[in-house]
Design a protein around this motif. Sequence first.
Motif, short mmCIF file in Angstrom:
data_model
loop_
_atom_site.label_atom_id
_atom_site.label_comp_id
_atom_site.label_asym_id
_atom_site.label_seq_id
_atom_site.Cartn_x
_atom_site.Cartn_y
_atom_site.Cartn_z
N LEU A 185 49.26 50.16 39.99
CA LEU A 185 48.64 49.81 41.15
C LEU A 185 47.23 49.37 41.36
CD1 LEU A 185 50.56 52.17 43.71
CD2 LEU A 185 50.87 49.62 43.59
N LEU A 186 46.39 50.38 40.55
CA LEU A 186 44.90 50.17 40.36
C LEU A 186 44.83 48.75 39.65
CD1 LEU A 186 42.10 51.28 40.59
CD2 LEU A 186 42.35 52.42 38.61
N ALA A 187 45.45 48.56 38.48
CA ALA A 187 45.19 47.17 37.80
C ALA A 187 45.61 46.04 38.62
CB ALA A 187 46.13 47.01 36.76
N ILE A 188 46.61 46.21 39.70
CA ILE A 188 46.79 45.00 40.49
C ILE A 188 45.87 44.70 41.61
CG2 ILE A 188 48.61 44.18 42.22
CD1 ILE A 188 50.82 45.78 40.74
N GLY A 189 45.31 45.88 42.05
CA GLY A 189 44.15 45.68 43.07
C GLY A 189 43.02 45.16 42.53
N ARG A 191 42.79 43.20 39.84
CA ARG A 191 43.14 41.78 39.79
C ARG A 191 43.01 40.81 40.87
NH1 ARG A 191 42.99 37.35 38.83
NH2 ARG A 191 43.74 35.87 37.40
N LEU A 192 43.36 41.56 42.12
CA LEU A 192 43.27 40.55 43.25
C LEU A 192 41.91 40.47 43.59
CD1 LEU A 192 46.08 42.27 45.67
CD2 LEU A 192 45.87 40.37 44.32
N LEU A 193 40.88 41.31 43.30
CA LEU A 193 39.29 41.08 43.57
C LEU A 193 38.74 40.09 42.60
CD1 LEU A 193 38.14 44.67 43.67
CD2 LEU A 193 38.60 43.21 45.53
N GLY A 194 39.44 39.51 41.69
CA GLY A 194 38.98 38.37 40.80
C GLY A 194 39.25 38.47 39.30
N PRO A 195 39.02 37.33 38.65
CA PRO A 195 39.62 37.41 37.28
C PRO A 195 38.53 38.65 36.39
CG PRO A 195 38.03 35.64 37.56
CD PRO A 195 38.53 36.33 38.95
N PHE A 196 39.43 39.16 35.32
CA PHE A 196 38.84 39.99 34.66
C PHE A 196 37.54 39.54 33.59
CE2 PHE A 196 42.76 42.33 35.17
CZ PHE A 196 42.30 43.17 36.20
N ASP A 197 36.50 38.96 34.27
CA ASP A 197 35.62 38.35 33.42
C ASP A 197 33.93 38.97 33.91
OD1 ASP A 197 35.33 36.64 35.54
OD2 ASP A 197 35.75 34.98 34.88
N GLY A 198 32.94 38.00 33.58
CA GLY A 198 31.74 38.47 33.96
C GLY A 198 31.67 38.25 35.62
#
Length: 703
Positions: A185-189, A191-198
């Motif tokens: 659930l934490l990983a999904i949340g 990811r919804l905030l934005g892509p895993f980059d800078g």
Amino acid sequence: MRLTLRTMLAWLDNVLDPADAELLGKKIDESTFATDLVQKIRTVTKKVRMNAPKLDGKGLGSDANTVAEYLDSELPQDRVGDFERVCLESDAHLAEVACTHQVLTIVLGKAAEVPPQLRDRVYALGTGERSTPVAKAAAPRPASTAQPATAGDDQPLAEVPDYLRSGRKEGVGKWIAVAVAVVLLLAIGLRLLGPFDGSHPIAKLLGGGQPVVINPPPVIPAPPVPTPPPPVPVEVPPPMSEGDGDSAPMPMPPVEPMPVRPAVPAPPVDPPATPPVEPGPMPVPTPAPVPTPIPAPPIVAEPKPPADEVKVASFLSDEQILAHFVAADGEWLRLPPRAILTSGMRLVALPTFRPQVALASGVQITLAGDSAVRLDPPGESGASRLSVEYGRLLVVTAGGAGAQVELDLAGVQGLATLIDADSVLAIQVKRYLAPGVDLKAGPPIPVVEIFTTSGRVAWHEAGQERVEIPPHHVRVYVGADPAETLGPFASPEWIDAKSITPIDRESSLVLEEALAADRPLVLSLLEKTQDRRVNVRALAARCLAALDQFDSALKELSDQRQYSFWAGEFAALRHALARSETSRTALLETLERLRPAEAAEIETLLVGYSSDQLVSGSASELVKMLEHDQMDVRVLAFQNLFAITGAMEFYRPDRKPEDQKPAIANWKDRAAKGTINYKSPPSPIDAYKPLDKPADGTVPRPT
């Protein structure tokens, strides 16, 4: 104390008296077989993925009641040996018996301890007058006196053994599942905030409001410009998209966020930026693994079998049994349908079955009943080669004329050519054991009969001139005598599948369904010897005898329920004495083990009596054996008398001798008159019937 599987299990579980345990331990140390068996028991009981027999299994090794009777010493003594043999041949059955014995040792070795409170509570169930003890027993204890429950003043309650606690620790699996769900659930949340980059909010937060460049792109060098005057230190936002007229001499082209690191004191970023390090930079693009002009990997060809294991034939039958011996496992297995056969394989057809094999040279053979052949590598001419140890087989073409096969028939070698497309060759190879001969005098006489049932067949014996065997003629080899061609005769009855009796055909269908290709044949056949149908038991015993397992066939002679099948079992045992040295040795050793007291008598009865022996007094001895106290001796004596005279005199070997005095008196009268003798002397060559052609002159093709 005897060294048996049951006593060995008791020794392993430490339930014997010290003296018996010490004695048995010495016997195990002195026996290599027992030592290996102990190690095997310890190994199979620790296997994690050991298959267990079915709960509702049938047969000697799979019936749970049989296991219980064996462990409880209630199994009849005549079945103990067979059951232990099943355990020795099957790891699953051995593990079941050993583990069950161990569990019973643990459970029965300690008396059940019942606390008085529990006893009172059980006694009070359903009775109102015992409610007070129940209330007292059920009353909770004060928290300050939380001590382990006891069955008395100093006797602790029975606890669950450690071996039953394994795998039942509560809470661990539940917390692991909860942790995994939270992480997902934490990983999904995130990811919804934005892509895993800078540009991710979390990355900006960690970088003090500036995007953290995780994998900085390659820096594009700016074109050379004149050196500007020293700029006034100004905090310039890193993601510069356009030059400033006061601080930059020329506009910069729009680029992605660059790793600008101005000389400002203590920027709120983790260690100062350094040139790209090994873990950080993006991987350099490399050619994808797509079809490219690089050389293709070498094709790994199917491993070729050794020179003595060439693919030479294929198994055609779907509902027939053909056995082959797997030396690596030491087991007889059933060939699956459409199996590929290689040279060097020894194939055995069981009684009443007629498996078919297609040879590479366009020849098809059918093994008719109890037969053994070996597939050899092709000869120089390219023709298939086949060695026939014993038995009967039909040789036909696969549709084309001129098919050839090289044959080794008990030492008689030659090339058979099926000249016509409808040519059929019937071959019988046996070793003739003359009645009354001494088994130690020499091997039985090899006899070969090559019968042409239809079409033209040429036979070219090694070192001899080629001859043509006319239809309905037979070429016969008896020992070292010269070969001769005889005929015409009617085709032998065995070439037709209809010669199998209906009861044998029905029994064959039952066995065919019960014998799986992935299970040892001997083990499956042993289980069918306990079938409720007498005909199935009899055929299973004969099939075991074909695989040199003679215990069941010998025991059948002492079972009065098998009265109708004694003649077939007598013939199977007599055939085993003659077919090979290996079979004869195995039969005599089994006889010494099962019937040491009567072994000599039974051996004599299996060999039979010659005409001279009958005249010189053996006939009276044979009749006297009809009064023997052992049933199997009476059975074999009667089978000899019936084979010699063809008479029965209303004698029943399954009944007590005192109840058959009239029948025995008739046989004694025959012996006194000297009429117990062969009507025609025994001959190594089968008796053929005269040829009786139909009105149209045609002869049906055999099956």
